[in-house]
Design a protein around this motif. Structure first.
Motif, short mmCIF file in Angstrom:
data_model
loop_
_atom_site.label_atom_id
_atom_site.label_comp_id
_atom_site.label_asym_id
_atom_site.label_seq_id
_atom_site.Cartn_x
_atom_site.Cartn_y
_atom_site.Cartn_z
N LEU A 97 0.78 -1.11 -0.08
CA LEU A 97 0.04 -0.07 -0.05
C LEU A 97 1.03 1.19 -0.15
N GLU A 98 1.74 1.16 0.82
CA GLU A 98 2.77 2.29 0.82
C GLU A 98 3.40 2.64 -0.43
N ALA A 99 3.89 1.50 -1.04
CA ALA A 99 4.49 1.76 -2.49
C ALA A 99 3.63 2.25 -3.30
N LEU A 100 2.44 1.92 -3.14
CA LEU A 100 1.56 2.47 -4.21
C LEU A 100 0.81 4.11 -3.76
N GLY A 101 1.00 4.29 -2.47
CA GLY A 101 0.66 5.57 -2.00
C GLY A 101 -0.79 5.65 -1.82
N VAL A 102 -1.41 4.65 -1.27
CA VAL A 102 -2.73 4.52 -1.17
C VAL A 102 -2.94 4.03 0.26
N GLN A 103 -4.25 4.38 0.70
CA GLN A 103 -4.84 3.86 2.13
C GLN A 103 -5.52 2.47 1.92
N PRO A 104 -5.72 1.62 3.03
CA PRO A 104 -6.38 0.43 3.00
C PRO A 104 -7.77 0.66 2.44
N HIS A 105 -8.48 1.53 2.87
CA HIS A 105 -9.87 1.53 2.43
C HIS A 105 -9.98 1.97 0.89
N GLU A 106 -8.83 2.32 0.13
CA GLU A 106 -8.91 2.55 -1.25
C GLU A 106 -8.57 1.42 -2.11
N ALA A 107 -8.05 0.28 -1.32
CA ALA A 107 -7.74 -0.87 -2.18
C ALA A 107 -8.58 -2.13 -1.93
N TRP A 108 -8.09 -3.17 -3.15
CA TRP A 108 -8.75 -4.37 -3.00
C TRP A 108 -7.61 -5.12 -3.12
N MET A 109 -7.86 -6.43 -2.32
CA MET A 109 -6.72 -7.68 -2.52
C MET A 109 -7.50 -8.77 -3.21
N VAL A 110 -6.90 -9.24 -4.22
CA VAL A 110 -7.42 -10.53 -4.97
C VAL A 110 -6.62 -11.63 -5.15
N GLY A 111 -7.32 -12.76 -4.49
CA GLY A 111 -6.53 -13.86 -4.53
C GLY A 111 -7.26 -15.31 -4.24
N ASP A 112 -6.42 -16.33 -4.23
CA ASP A 112 -7.33 -17.51 -4.12
C ASP A 112 -7.09 -18.37 -2.57
N ASN A 113 -6.46 -17.41 -1.54
CA ASN A 113 -6.25 -18.07 -0.32
C ASN A 113 -7.19 -17.40 0.60
N LEU A 114 -8.01 -18.09 1.39
CA LEU A 114 -8.98 -17.24 2.16
C LEU A 114 -8.29 -16.75 3.34
N GLU A 115 -7.34 -17.05 3.96
CA GLU A 115 -6.67 -16.36 4.83
C GLU A 115 -5.62 -15.11 4.39
N TRP A 116 -4.99 -15.59 3.68
CA TRP A 116 -3.79 -14.61 2.98
C TRP A 116 -4.49 -13.23 2.04
N GLU A 117 -5.69 -13.80 1.36
CA GLU A 117 -6.03 -12.57 0.29
C GLU A 117 -7.29 -12.20 0.87
N VAL A 118 -7.90 -12.74 1.59
CA VAL A 118 -9.05 -12.22 2.41
C VAL A 118 -9.22 -11.72 3.72
N ALA A 119 -9.13 -12.71 4.55
CA ALA A 119 -9.21 -12.47 5.96
C ALA A 119 -8.01 -11.32 6.58
N ALA A 120 -6.92 -11.59 6.18
CA ALA A 120 -5.82 -10.80 6.54
C ALA A 120 -5.86 -9.27 6.32
N PRO A 121 -6.29 -9.32 4.95
CA PRO A 121 -6.26 -7.81 4.20
C PRO A 121 -7.54 -7.13 5.07
N GLN A 122 -8.54 -7.98 5.06
CA GLN A 122 -9.78 -7.23 5.59
C GLN A 122 -9.38 -6.66 7.10
N ARG A 123 -8.66 -7.40 7.95
CA ARG A 123 -8.48 -6.71 9.23
C ARG A 123 -7.73 -5.55 9.19
N LEU A 124 -7.24 -5.15 8.07
CA LEU A 124 -6.56 -3.72 7.93
C LEU A 124 -7.50 -2.73 7.19
#
Length: 238
Positions: free
Chosen positions: A177-204
């Motif tokens: 996020l810092e590399a892109l210069g955005v805040q968490p609420h401005e981003a999506w995370m897309v992936g196949d792993n429910l913990e790594w690409e959904v649950a963990a990003p959602q906590r942020l």
């Protein structure tokens, strides 16, 4: 039409590229040694797939072995074949090693999912900032990035083996996020792993999108609730 975010973080394996369903590969290989097996190839493949899921479900083990994939995949096969050997003496350690090595090669013969690269190009054309965030060894993952000409398509490429940290560590997402210069609420995370690409990003505060490329739906009893579920990346443009 879904409003696009300022930025999207993408996983690599089984999100942009895939070697095909692991179970199908195992069944194909099991059929080749059907004469040695103590059960039908379909059942052997099912048990091998269960052993794979069990092995990789442990977070500590996953963190250690994902840098040594061929060794890990071979070790899983060796352990299963050893348990079958009293009924199937032909499943020697040599056969197990050959099976494991062949399975590893097939898993690494990746191809891009249909429409994946075109979707990424269209998102970039629409002004969405893009980051590729992948776990694994530097050399192996960087080779995939180069093979599919992905580096130029992303504003930030982050490989665990190069960065020194990976998903689901909080800093893996924060760094991207810092590399892109955005805040968490401005981003999506897309992936196949429910913990790594959904649950963990959602906590942020990141919008978590699950790539259910097998179309199996959420596992029974899953406590993870994706913000969105897609079967293929072009759905992101809908």
């Amino acid at each position: 039409m879904t409003a696009l975010p300022r930025a999207i973080l993408f996983d690599l394996d089984d999100t942009i590229i895939s070697a095909g369903p692991r179970g199908l590969l195992l069944r194909t290989l099991a059929e080749e040694i059907a004469h040695l097996l103590p059960m039908p190839p379909d059942e052997a493949a099912r048990r091998l797939e269960a052993a794979n899921r069990d092995f990789w479900s442990d977070e500590t083990r996953h963190r250690t072995w994902r840098f040594r994939l061929e060794e890990a995949r071979t070790a899983i096969v060796e352990r299963v074949f050893e348990s079958w050997r009293p009924q199937a003496p032909g499943l020697t350690p040599d056969v197990a090693r050959q099976f494991g090595a062949r399975f590893h090669r097939l898993r690494e013969e990746n191809a891009c999912f249909p429409g994946a690269v075109e979707t990424i190009d269209e998102l970039k054309a629409r002004g969405v900032l893009l980051a590729l965030v992948t776990n694994g060894a530097a050399e192996a993952q960087r080779a995939k990035v180069a093979r599919f000409d992905l580096a130029r398509r992303f504003d930030h490429v982050q490989i665990e083996g190069e960065a020194g940290f990976g998903k689901p560590e909080e800093r893996a997402y924060r760094h991207a996020l810092e590399a892109l210069g955005v805040q968490p609420h401005e981003a999506w995370m897309v992936g196949d792993n429910l913990e790594w690409e959904v649950a963990a990003p959602q906590r942020l505060g990141i919008f978590g999108i699950w790539h259910d490329h097998l179309g199996e739906g959420l596992p029974p009893g899953s406590t993870v609730r994706p913000d969105r579920i897609i079967r293929a990346l072009p759905e992101l443009l809908d």
